[in-house]
Design an enzyme around this catalytic site. Sequence first.
Site, PDB file in Angstrom:
ATOM      1  N   ARG B 143      76.563 -16.933 -60.898  1.00  0.00           N
ATOM      2  CA  ARG B 143      76.608 -15.338 -61.650  1.00  0.00           C
ATOM      3  C   ARG B 143      77.597 -15.628 -62.419  1.00  0.00           C
ATOM      4  O   ARG B 143      77.793 -14.470 -63.478  1.00  0.00           O
ATOM      5  CB  ARG B 143      76.185 -14.668 -60.695  1.00  0.00           C
ATOM      6  N   SER B 187      77.127 -17.570 -54.598  1.00  0.00           N
ATOM      7  CA  SER B 187      76.708 -17.971 -55.637  1.00  0.00           C
ATOM      8  C   SER B 187      77.305 -16.588 -57.049  1.00  0.00           C
ATOM      9  O   SER B 187      77.323 -16.997 -57.703  1.00  0.00           O
ATOM     10  CB  SER B 187      75.632 -17.345 -55.982  1.00  0.00           C
ATOM     11  N   GLY B 203      74.119 -16.243 -48.057  1.00  0.00           N
ATOM     12  CA  GLY B 203      73.493 -16.835 -46.582  1.00  0.00           C
ATOM     13  C   GLY B 203      72.538 -15.837 -45.560  1.00  0.00           C
ATOM     14  O   GLY B 203      72.752 -15.891 -44.583  1.00  0.00           O
ATOM     15  N   GLY B 204      72.467 -14.889 -46.256  1.00  0.00           N
ATOM     16  CA  GLY B 204      71.422 -13.731 -45.226  1.00  0.00           C
ATOM     17  C   GLY B 204      70.340 -13.941 -44.842  1.00  0.00           C
ATOM     18  O   GLY B 204      70.125 -13.075 -43.891  1.00  0.00           O
ATOM     19  N   GLU B 205      69.972 -14.930 -45.590  1.00  0.00           N
ATOM     20  CA  GLU B 205      68.372 -15.389 -44.638  1.00  0.00           C
ATOM     21  C   GLU B 205      68.157 -16.328 -43.757  1.00  0.00           C
ATOM     22  O   GLU B 205      67.504 -17.060 -43.000  1.00  0.00           O
ATOM     23  CB  GLU B 205      67.170 -16.076 -45.892  1.00  0.00           C
ATOM     24  N   TRP B 255      76.623 -11.068 -51.673  1.00  0.00           N
ATOM     25  CA  TRP B 255      76.239 -11.706 -53.216  1.00  0.00           C
ATOM     26  C   TRP B 255      76.623 -11.416 -54.663  1.00  0.00           C
ATOM     27  O   TRP B 255      76.485 -12.303 -55.328  1.00  0.00           O
ATOM     28  CB  TRP B 255      75.695 -12.786 -52.988  1.00  0.00           C
ATOM     29  N   ASN B 273      70.665  -7.693 -46.915  1.00  0.00           N
ATOM     30  CA  ASN B 273      69.702  -7.358 -45.498  1.00  0.00           C
ATOM     31  C   ASN B 273      70.052  -7.639 -44.591  1.00  0.00           C
ATOM     32  O   ASN B 273      71.051  -8.383 -44.071  1.00  0.00           O
ATOM     33  CB  ASN B 273      68.130  -7.994 -45.925  1.00  0.00           C
ATOM     34  N   ASP B 316      63.414  -6.479 -45.774  1.00  0.00           N
ATOM     35  CA  ASP B 316      64.424  -7.835 -47.282  1.00  0.00           C
ATOM     36  C   ASP B 316      64.905  -6.669 -48.248  1.00  0.00           C
ATOM     37  O   ASP B 316      64.876  -7.634 -48.928  1.00  0.00           O
ATOM     38  CB  ASP B 316      63.466  -8.943 -47.209  1.00  0.00           C
ATOM     39  N   ASP B 318      67.486  -5.835 -49.696  1.00  0.00           N
ATOM     40  CA  ASP B 318      69.008  -6.348 -49.781  1.00  0.00           C
ATOM     41  C   ASP B 318      69.457  -4.742 -50.737  1.00  0.00           C
ATOM     42  O   ASP B 318      69.364  -4.602 -51.480  1.00  0.00           O
ATOM     43  CB  ASP B 318      69.528  -7.062 -50.727  1.00  0.00           C
TER      44      ASP B 318
END
Lengths: 154, 562
Positions: B143, B187, B203-205, B255, B273, B316, B318
Amino acid sequence: MTATDSDRESELHAAGLDGQNRTALGRLLGTGGIGYAEEGSDGVMRATVRIPEDQLVWEPSILVFPHGGEIELTLINDDKNTHCAVLPNNGDPKIIWMVNHSKGTARLNLGGPGTYYYGSTTGNDEGRGLTAALVFGGEVPDSAKLDRPPQPRP
Amino acid sequence: MTDYVDAGEAVPHKTLSAVKGQAPQVSNVDYERIQNAASEPHNWITYYGTYDAQRHSRLDQINKDTVKRLSPAWVFQAGSTGLHSGSSTYSFEASPLVVDGVMFVSGPEGKVWAIDGKTGEELWRYKHASPYDVSLCCGNVNRGVAVGHGKVYMYTLNAHLIALDAETGDLVWDVTNGDVRAGESGSVAPLIVKDKVIVGSAGGEFGVRGHLDAFDAQTGERQWRCYTVPKPGEPGSETWPDDGEAWQRGGANCWITPSYDPELELLFQGTGNPAPDFDGGVREGDNLYTDSTVAIDVNTGEIRWHYQFTPHDLWDYDSTMENLLFDAPDGRKLLAHADKNGYFFVLDRTNGELVRVFPFVDRITWGDISPDGKVTPKVYPDEEGVPVHFWPGPAGGKEWTHMAYSPNTGLIYVPVQEVGATATRRRREFKESIPYWGAGVAVDLDDHYGFVAAIDPLTGEEKWRWRNEYPMCASTLTTAGGLVFQGTPTGEFVALDEQTGEKLWSFQCGSGHHSSPMSYSIDGRQYIAVPTGWGGWVEGFLPGLLGAAAGDALFVFALPEN
């Protein structure tokens, strides 16, 4: 550097996937041999890769390194055609032009763990089989790890 | 056989290009200067333009009268070579920075460029090599960069914070800050505050434990790390199961770049999340500090206050997106946040007290939030194997792409997504680096739309909306020319009248927008820059356009010189 052999090689051969213009047009990616780099006393990890005649494959096509860091590849073109290599590298990819029956080197810096791919970016060499992997093992530094107990891995 | 022909040594790819390898020296950007960034509108020296995340340019050469003559000045193409991670999900998501005519921008695949802001000429490039197999939930994206102290900072896909020489692009230092074996990645655009560079985790997933970090801008030495999920015994740990391991994989990643108040010396960080995203049965409790804004002392990394938007999230939702800082007419220091859950929050940024909450999307079925902030979940995946449909979908009424504020109108312009989704709970065990959702999820392929909403944060009133067939998946930009710029998923870049929402200009960029436009000027000529390139987590925010053309071009617009 050593290479490994297995039943898989026989299976790939029987299926016609390990050569040019057999079952498919090119050679299936990742069907070459596996090699291991050797780490010198200077900390540089070294290995040699060749392009055999009329096979359009980097041999070995999978190179394994114990950890990320400085590496030095010796690249040999034993083919009767011209190829090249564009290789991943921190800062900028590196390129080397390899005419028939030539030999050169590539000094690279790559972080680990993880896998990187390189290839001969001329014509569709990459699609015909001249795409290969640099595989780095190891762990990130302790300072980069999460503050939590060890977790299960797959 | 004769001896081999000497092929020599491999050389950097860029040596076979027209890239110069050198940018002109630019004046030093430091903390003092970033605090006063609004006073130099010809530059855009920090991610949001200013610390308050208002994304407003004071330039007015391009305005309601002149915008119809706006034309491309130059285009920069990112390009790619060989196999790279997320090769089908890359997106040009950055917000460029400009310092004294030099643009610094990052692209997919670890690339950073210095570009002549007037001509588009590539001055230098740096490409950080990230492994092909790094875990990326949402595409090969970055970003943006931070510029300061003579350096350019980028957080890489494999979670390295790197510092480059701003004049040459040469590496100054490289610090590993995340564990790629645990599924961490990077990112976010870094933020420079004082002598520090601030970056947060992604890396939340994958069930990581979120954190925000501060590094010494000169040396790369870490100064502090703030975990956004507490350990047992720490404040907030009571919101996690006593006897479980859930906190260890709790999520709450950071992020998106925080905003910052120099008077309060607080960073306002949105957190992601909880993990697993949709299976709350393994993490009973509110799960602090997931889905929150946390106010973090920039000097120590300590959390001063928090406000949680979706306690015990099961959708989810966030809350990583920006916290826009503005002051009320009575001087009260406020913070605005448009959450994935479809509600717009105004907080007192000195203490986190709720000032106002109201919906900013049309369809909210997951639950509701009362005017005093009470959250009542209504529809959620809690029974194994039973599909549940809800609005907004997991990409939210607004995802990470940023809203913008106009000091002229006092309005905040919000890119809105109206997309629902169905989640079916599917419990699974946790394993490092493997996606940890706890559900099968399908986002709606149709029945979607979007709009730019002009919202009065002092009343909650929507003054106007500019409706679009597709959801809005890119950041807005306001300018002193009375304009709101917005990119659409189908490639149009539009300028709207900030008072009425009337579309005054548009240009088809050839690929969808999922980035943050900005403005700068050189020698008295104003430019609007916007990276384009449809990609990223398209299956999450607009799967109806999964087949749309990708791209990676940076467009820069200006009025004709004559």
